[in-house]
Design an enzyme around this catalytic site. Structure first.
Site, PDB file in Angstrom:
ATOM      1  N   ARG A 124      -8.067   9.670  14.387  1.00  0.00           N
ATOM      2  CA  ARG A 124      -7.299  10.208  13.268  1.00  0.00           C
ATOM      3  C   ARG A 124      -8.106  11.291  12.569  1.00  0.00           C
ATOM      4  O   ARG A 124      -9.305  11.136  12.356  1.00  0.00           O
ATOM      5  CB  ARG A 124      -6.964   9.097  12.281  1.00  0.00           C
ATOM      6  CG  ARG A 124      -6.183   9.579  11.081  1.00  0.00           C
ATOM      7  CD  ARG A 124      -5.773   8.431  10.178  1.00  0.00           C
ATOM      8  NE  ARG A 124      -6.907   7.751   9.557  1.00  0.00           N
ATOM      9  CZ  ARG A 124      -7.615   8.235   8.535  1.00  0.00           C
ATOM     10  NH1 ARG A 124      -7.350   9.424   8.026  1.00  0.00           N
ATOM     11  NH2 ARG A 124      -8.610   7.537   8.031  1.00  0.00           N
TER      12      ARG A 124
ATOM     13  N   GLY B 246       0.843  -1.198   0.000  1.00  0.00           N
ATOM     14  CA  GLY B 246       0.000   0.000   0.000  1.00  0.00           C
ATOM     15  C   GLY B 246       0.874   1.242   0.000  1.00  0.00           C
ATOM     16  O   GLY B 246       2.033   1.197  -0.411  1.00  0.00           O
TER      17      GLY B 246
ATOM     18  N   ARG C  28     -14.167  13.206  13.203  1.00  0.00           N
ATOM     19  CA  ARG C  28     -14.984  12.023  12.922  1.00  0.00           C
ATOM     20  C   ARG C  28     -15.603  11.409  14.159  1.00  0.00           C
ATOM     21  O   ARG C  28     -16.772  11.004  14.149  1.00  0.00           O
ATOM     22  CB  ARG C  28     -14.111  10.983  12.214  1.00  0.00           C
ATOM     23  CG  ARG C  28     -13.705  11.467  10.857  1.00  0.00           C
ATOM     24  CD  ARG C  28     -12.715  10.548  10.175  1.00  0.00           C
ATOM     25  NE  ARG C  28     -12.453  11.057   8.834  1.00  0.00           N
ATOM     26  CZ  ARG C  28     -11.592  10.515   7.985  1.00  0.00           C
ATOM     27  NH1 ARG C  28     -10.904   9.452   8.333  1.00  0.00           N
ATOM     28  NH2 ARG C  28     -11.430  11.029   6.801  1.00  0.00           N
TER      29      ARG C  28
END
Lengths: 255, 232, 664
Positions: free
Chosen positions: C463, C42, C337
């Site tokens: 995060r 990734g 979030r």
């Protein structure tokens, strides 16, 4: 609709199917909210409960971006909905009682691994041949040092959206990978950073494309029609232009 | 250069360039042939045109080029057809439903169309070109200044008395139209001549060409047949 | 085992600079003699593999995918942060550092986060040089947008496909190194164990997924860039094959797992539609730049919507509760979030949910369509445009910005989001926890490194949006290539461990035995069934809201499920063939242990912070109650089959003052 009945004609190859063949499965209890792959999950769960060999098919992100899924559904790569990968195709686009034929990508350069799974390493080798800009980490200048016109960047982006799924090859009557190759050539050729090695890039990538045994493009445009990202054959024209110019117009000899 | 010509793009460029040459030829050929029906002068115009075409050294040289290009186009096309079949692999699809983006579906059948057209060209050459060059079946064209010329008009006129031959020519023109419908525009795409501003024009030109030129050719035997029958 | 953060001394802003100039190096001729294994391709693994190849190391890179380009980084949508301050809006390295520390609810290591902010600017430069087609303004310069939890525009993006473009950049650099012979690619290979000798990581056992054969691969160092473990919840926005097994195999060899309970629940995902659901799809956070989140003010209205008698369009403006704007006026719809997710859960718990399951809230673009429509009409000199025309123009602007996301939404739900407001609900998205690493990104096992989402270091308990791409690439391109030298410079004299030797043979035999054991159970339930059950337990007891009682119950249930798995799982097919069901079973087996550790960690942490919300610890307004005096530490767990052991790394904050996070 919560209880669709389907007849699935699926290509089986490998495992206990030493002789490759279509096997027909009846499946009911399919909800039209399911994705196509979730429908196959349900079938596989049933097969596993019967201690039968589940159908091998590749998938990963299930949101249309990783390019892993690779099913030809009723004759269409990624199924009948355009600009949609198989993982984003939903059962609401099928009729109750329908027979659905599911096949793998068919191309000499994509040998079948098992059932509906094919080996697409050829694509990696085409990129390895030159689908990059030769810049080492740490060499870069400031990101805003070169301005790139908005539309130009956007056109490059249109090519760069390729997800490497191989639907273009599967769709092409000639099994040509020209759209895949063109997408990378065109992406990099349209931005200043990529122009430096554009000539050798196109030469090397085409040589690799040909060596892999893909067919020759005859401008049918089935690739664009089936491309989940609708990448245009205009990029193939750009590739052709670059290849012809670098072969005939440039003094550089690329080995 | 060898590497270029043997690459997949190089091979397609051969198809494209020979195709474009044949496209140009068709126009010239049509203009000449229209003399068969346009100037009703018992074949004078047509025969003089034919005389010019068979005797001018430049045209003669070009005609050998033409034969070579037809052969090259056919041989290269056949080779590509075989290569492309091989690329698909031994196992084809059980269900095929081709969709295209802007091209007509006959683009898929260019090879088969080409084969039919090649057969037509052979018949056509045997009927006229071979008759004129290698037999005594064609009478002399007796006009001043055309010593040694043959009355090709009479040959054509006689050939087109047969309704089956007329129908054969008309049908062949339909195949050519389909071939050109894709071929014209495709030749430009292969050469990389795809441009947001000009491509729509090339497309329109190609489609008009693909319809009008074969139509022009098909009209000739029909008109000549009808005139012969006294209908026109 | 060593357990020190190894943060270098000095002023925060100089630490990395000074350390970089003084750390031990490996000479170019020695690099050629050193082998590095990288697992995962990734953003982190791919970038590291490419960079190590460029530096001259011998690299072997492994991915279980058919191609490195398929790693799940590809699916990241919204963008990547960098402290470039191109917008002249007051951004700086310090501000990015501060936002990240604050956004992470003060549970990350200051020095690591500051370094991340420092190198963020290099990432953008590097990506542009690779040809990544970032969005640009009319002048041809890079464009930015805003993400949650910050008040500047520092997010670089490439339509809704930023992860794809950045990953392809790394993939292309990696491909170049493969073609140059510096990197050897092992695709369709899955790491099934870590090989240790003399307490150091010396290689891996990999299973060739095409043939089923196990292989022994030796190296001087092993790097794990294998992503997060969000799929322990079964339903998540992760790809179907994302898993925690490589990291977990390392944990079983003694590596510490840090903060495993810190899970990010992303507020804007497409809600679950049925039992058959295999994964959840994220709608990028960037949508909250323009979308307004609301639920009906009255329960009756919500009930009518759930029953299909009314739709969102029927609810009058005054009867809507734009609860984020109401509760957090300073940040509005762009709160971080964790805050947005919890608020959605609260609304649905109050019976205000708007989908048949009751678990969805609206994300509405109506106001944005009107605003953009008016502005576009103005710029087109259409001063007398009617409402229809304004809407049409507004829809066009929204389509330019978010077209692909709107299409994706329509494909999945069958509803047109330009007309009907989107329905969204939180879903598991990212795991801040991961392998414990020191400042060098080395785990407590010498020679074993962890990068990207696989480690724990930079995001604390939550995060911020567009920071995952930043961290993955920072670790891969600009941190590990330096810091690995601290270990490898000591290894120049040590020959590589013989892959034919006892360490490798033993490890391989153990890995094979484990595979044979799982195949020989021949029970009745598929691995998928166990995975789904595990996911339900995790979501119920270790999801958006947790409490001690539930966590204890959850832990018991997982243990029972694990016992059942090892006695009644059924894996079809054979070992030595292409067998995706076997791959899945091995991964589920690891999740069944990891899940227990997450419960344990959540139970230990008697506070609420970031994504970890313990119901016992909340303020009167229902906000998270952090307990810095007792819990300002990283929990690093040493696995034990009966009772995992907790090690604590105290977090020392010298540069920021610990405050209650407020977005009001």
């Amino acid at each position: 609709m919560e209880n669709m009945k389907l007849k699935l004609k699926v290509w089986r190859q490998g495992g206990k199917y030493t002789k490759p063949q279509f096997v027909t499965y009846d499946l009911d209890g399919v909800s039209d909210h399911m994705s196509f792959l979730e429908m196959l999950d349900v079938l596989n769960e049933k097969l596993i409960n019967l201690k039968e060999d589940p159908i091998a098919f590749e998938h990963d992100c299930r949101e249309g971006i990783c390019g892993t899924c690779s099913l030809v559904i009723n004759g269409y790569p990624h199924g009948p909905m355009q600009q949609t990968t198989a993982c984003q195709l939903h059962m609401r686009h099928f009729r109750d009682g329908e027979t659905i034929t599911i096949e793998p990508w068919r191309s000499r350069a994509f040998p079948i691994v098992k059932d509906l799974v094919v080996n697409r390493d050829a694509f990696d080798r085409i990129i390895q041949a030159g689908g990059y800009i030769s810049v080492d980490t740490g060499q870069a200048q400031d990101g805003n040092a070169i301005a790139i016109e908005k539309d130009q960047a956007s056109h490059a982006f249109d090519a760069a959206t390729c997800i490497g799924c191989g639907a273009c090859v599967a769709a092409c009557p000639n099994a040509s990978a020209m759209l895949f190759t063109a997408a990378k050539v065109s992406h990099l050729a349209q931005i200043p950073q990529g122009k430096v090695e554009a000539d050798s890039r196109v030469q090397r990538m085409i040589a690799q494309h040909d060596a892999e045994g893909f067919g020759k493009c005859s401008n049918i445009t089935a690739c664009e029609a089936e491309c989940p990202k609708a990448i245009s054959v205009e990029h193939i024209a750009r590739l052709n232009r670059q290849y012809i110019a670098s072969s005939l117009g440039s003094e550089k000899v690329v080995s | 250069m060898g590497k270029f010509l043997s690459s997949s793009i190089g091979q397609k460029v051969i198809m494209s360039l020979t195709g474009l040459f044949l496209i140009t030829f068709l126009i010239v050929h049509l203009i000449g042939n229209l003399q068969l029906i346009l100037s009703q002068d018992e074949g004078y115009s047509f025969n003089s045109y034919a005389y010019f075409m068979t005797n001018n050294p430049v045209i003669k040289l070009t005609s050998y080029g033409l034969y070579a290009f037809i052969l090259l186009h056919a041989i290269q096309g056949t080779y590509l057809y075989i290569q492309n079949k091989k690329a698909r692999g031994s196992q084809g699809y059980a269900v095929t439903r081709y969709r295209t983006a802007g091209e007509s579906k006959n683009s898929i059948y260019m090879g088969s169309l080409g084969l039919v057209i090649l057969a037509f060209i052979i018949v056509h050459m045997v009927q006229f070109w071979a008759q004129m060059h290698f037999t005594d079946n064609v009478g002399a064209f007796t006009a001043e200044g055309y010593e040694g010329a043959k009355d090709l008009y009479a040959l054509v006129s006689k050939t087109y008395e047969n309704i089956w031959i007329v129908l054969f020519y008309v049908a062949s023109m339909v195949f050519i139209a389909f071939h050109l419908w894709h071929g014209f525009r495709s030749a430009f795409q292969t050469l990389g001549l795809n441009h947001k501003k000009y491509t729509p024009f090339i497309k329109a030109l190609g489609w008009s060409y693909a319809v009008l030129v074969p139509f022009g050719f098909a009209v000739i035997p029909v008109v000549m047949y009808l005139r012969h029958q006294g209908i026109l | 085992m060593p357990f020190q953060s190894n943060v270098p001394p000095g002023e925060l802003s100089d630490k990395w600079k000074q350390y970089r100039s003084s750390m031990p190096l490996v000479a170019p001729n020695n690099k050629r003699r050193l082998e590095v294994i990288i697992v995962g391709t990734g953003l982190a693994g791919g970038a590291a593999a490419a960079t190590f190849g460029e530096l001259g190391y011998n690299v072997k890179v492994f991915t279980f995918h058919d191609s490195p380009r398929r790693a799940h980084s590809i699916a990241a949508q919204g963008g990547i942060n960098a402290a470039k301050n191109y917008q002249n809006d007051g951004d700086s390295v310090y501000r990015l550092f501060y936002d990240t520390i604050k956004g992470g609810d003060y549970r990350s290591r200051e020095a690591n986060v500051h370094r991340l902010a420092e190198v963020s600017v290099n990432i953008i430069d590097q990506a542009v040089a690779q040809g990544v087609p970032f969005a640009r303004d009319y002048g041809g310069l890079l464009a930015n947008r805003s993400f949650g939890g910050v008040q500047v525009s520092r997010t670089f993006y490439a339509r809704g496909q930023t992860g794809q473009q950045l990953l392809l950049g790394a993939y292309q650099s990696l491909s170049r190194q493969i073609s140059l012979g510096n990197v050897q690619l092992f695709n369709r290979h899955e790491m099934v164990d870590l090989v240790m000798e003399d307490g150091k990581a010396r290689g891996i056992i990999a299973r060739n997924l095409l043939t089923g054969e196990t292989e022994r691969h030796a190296a001087h160092a092993v790097v794990l860039g294998t992503g997060g473990y969000g799929n322990v919840f079964y339903l998540s926005t992760n790809a179907m094959n994302s898993n925690g097994s490589a990291a977990w195999r390392a944990v079983k060899q003694g590596a510490y797992m840090a903060n495993p309970c810190f899970t990010q629940i992303h507020p804007t995902c497409i809600p679950v539609s049925g039992e058959y659901q295999s994964k959840l799809t994220l709608m990028s956070e960037s949508l909250r730049n323009d979308g307004r989140v609301w639920v009906p003010r009255k329960q009756d209205d919500a009930a009518a919507i759930r029953e299909g008698k009314r739709t969102g369009l029927d609810i009058a403006e005054g009867d809507r509760d734009y609860y984020l704007e109401r509760r957090y006026p300073a940040f509005g719809n762009l709160v971080p979030r964790d805050v947005a997710s919890r608020a959605a859960k609260t609304a649905c718990d109050e019976g205000l949910g708007v989908s048949p399951t009751g678990l969805a809230v609206y994300l509405d673009f109506d106001a944005a369509i009107e605003r953009y429509g008016k502005s576009r009409a103005h710029s087109l000199n259409e001063y007398s445009a009617d409402d229809m025309r304004i809407r049409e123009l507004g829809v066009a602007v929204i389509a330019e910005k978010y077209g692909n996301l709107f299409e994706m939404y329509e494909k999945i739900t069958g509803e047109d989001p330009y007309v009907m407001p989107m329905k969204i609900y939180p879903a598991v998205h990212y795991t801040m926890g991961g392998l414990w690493v020191d400042y060098n990104l080395q785990t407590n096992i010498p020679g074993l490194f962890a990068i990207g989402e696989a480690n724990f270091s930079d995001h604390g308990a939550n995060r911020l949006g567009a920071s995952a791409l930043m961290q993955g690439l920072a670790d891969g391109y600009f941190v590990l290539p330096y810091t690995i030298g601290t270990f490898l410079s000591q290894e120049i004299r040590n020959p590589m461990v013989d892959p034919e030797g006892p360490a490798f043979k033993d490890a391989e035999a153990k890995a094979q035995a484990r595979i044979e054991k799982i195949m020989s159970i021949n029970g009745t339930k598929s691995a998928e069934t166990f995975h789904r059950e595990l996911g339900k337990i995790m979501w119920e007891y270790c999801g958006m809201a947790r409490n001690a009682e539930g966590l204890q119950k959850g832990r018991r249930m997982i243990r029972e499920l694990r016992d059942e798995f090892w006695s009644s799982v059924y894996v079809p097919g054979r070992i030595k063939e292409y067998n995706p069901e076997l791959e899945k079973a091995l991964r589920v087996a690891d999740f069944l242990e990891l899940g227990e550790l997450m419960m344990l960690d959540a139970l230990d942490r008697n506070e609420s912070c970031g994504g970890h919300f313990r119901e016992e610890y909340q303020s009167e307004e229902g906000e998270a109650l952090r307990r810095d005096d007792e819990y300002a530490y990283v929990s690093a767990w040493e696995w034990d089959d009966n009772d995992p052991i907790l090690h604590k790394e105290e977090l020392i904050f010298e540069n920021v003052e610990l405050k209650t996070r407020s977005y009001k």
